[in-house]
Design a protein around this motif. Structure first.
Motif, PDB file in Angstrom:
ATOM      1  N   ASN A   1      11.391  11.500   7.036  1.00 43.94           N
ATOM      2  CA  ASN A   1      10.062  11.216   6.419  1.00 43.94           C
ATOM      3  C   ASN A   1       9.865  10.299   5.372  1.00 43.94           C
ATOM      4  OD1 ASN A   1      11.411  13.070   5.056  1.00 43.94           O
ATOM      5  ND2 ASN A   1       9.621  14.694   4.880  1.00 43.94           N
ATOM      6  N   LEU A   2      10.719   9.145   5.135  1.00 47.39           N
ATOM      7  CA  LEU A   2      10.759   8.325   3.880  1.00 47.39           C
ATOM      8  C   LEU A   2       9.709   7.439   4.276  1.00 47.39           C
ATOM      9  CD1 LEU A   2      14.356   7.344   3.425  1.00 47.39           C
ATOM     10  CD2 LEU A   2      12.967   8.404   1.957  1.00 47.39           C
ATOM     11  N   LYS A   3       8.899   7.012   3.088  1.00 44.06           N
ATOM     12  CA  LYS A   3       7.668   6.217   3.008  1.00 44.06           C
ATOM     13  C   LYS A   3       8.380   4.607   3.243  1.00 44.06           C
ATOM     14  CE  LYS A   3       4.668   9.215   0.696  1.00 44.06           C
ATOM     15  NZ  LYS A   3       3.920   9.511  -0.635  1.00 44.06           N
ATOM     16  N   PRO A   4       7.552   3.882   3.644  1.00 41.13           N
ATOM     17  CA  PRO A   4       8.216   2.459   3.581  1.00 41.13           C
ATOM     18  C   PRO A   4       8.821   1.988   2.268  1.00 41.13           C
ATOM     19  CG  PRO A   4       6.349   2.579   4.907  1.00 41.13           C
ATOM     20  CD  PRO A   4       6.234   3.880   4.255  1.00 41.13           C
ATOM     21  N   ALA A   5       7.955   2.139   1.102  1.00 41.07           N
ATOM     22  CA  ALA A   5       8.374   1.753  -0.091  1.00 41.07           C
ATOM     23  C   ALA A   5       9.729   2.521  -0.351  1.00 41.07           C
ATOM     24  CB  ALA A   5       7.396   2.042  -1.232  1.00 41.07           C
TER      25      ALA A   5
END
Length: 77
Positions: A32-36
């Motif tokens: 669940n890592l955000k793109p940034a």
């Protein structure tokens, strides 16, 4: 490394690999890592890798010539 060791376990015996192993583990297993965050982690991984490679190079002219004229990294089909 022995196949049954995780990157973090291997880094316990080789402290210079700690940052690389932590970042690799985050990229590999956190879903669940955000793109940034993912982009920042990849940048950190590249920097860690480059730092480790530079630290492991042998000094001197002969070593530089061997690296320059090495066929390592070439792929033949």
């Amino acid at each position: 490394k022995r196949p049954f060791l995780t990157p973090m376990e291997y880094a316990e015996d080789h402290p210079e690999l700690k940052d690389f192993a932590e970042t690799y583990t985050v990229l590999r297993f956190r879903e669940n890592l955000k793109p940034a965050q993912r982009k920042e982690a990849w940048t950190s991984l590249r920097i860690s890798c480059r730092t480790l490679l530079e630290a492991s190079r042998r000094p001197g002219l002969l070593a530089a010539l061997r690296r320059a004229f090495s066929l390592k990294g070439l792929y033949y089909s």
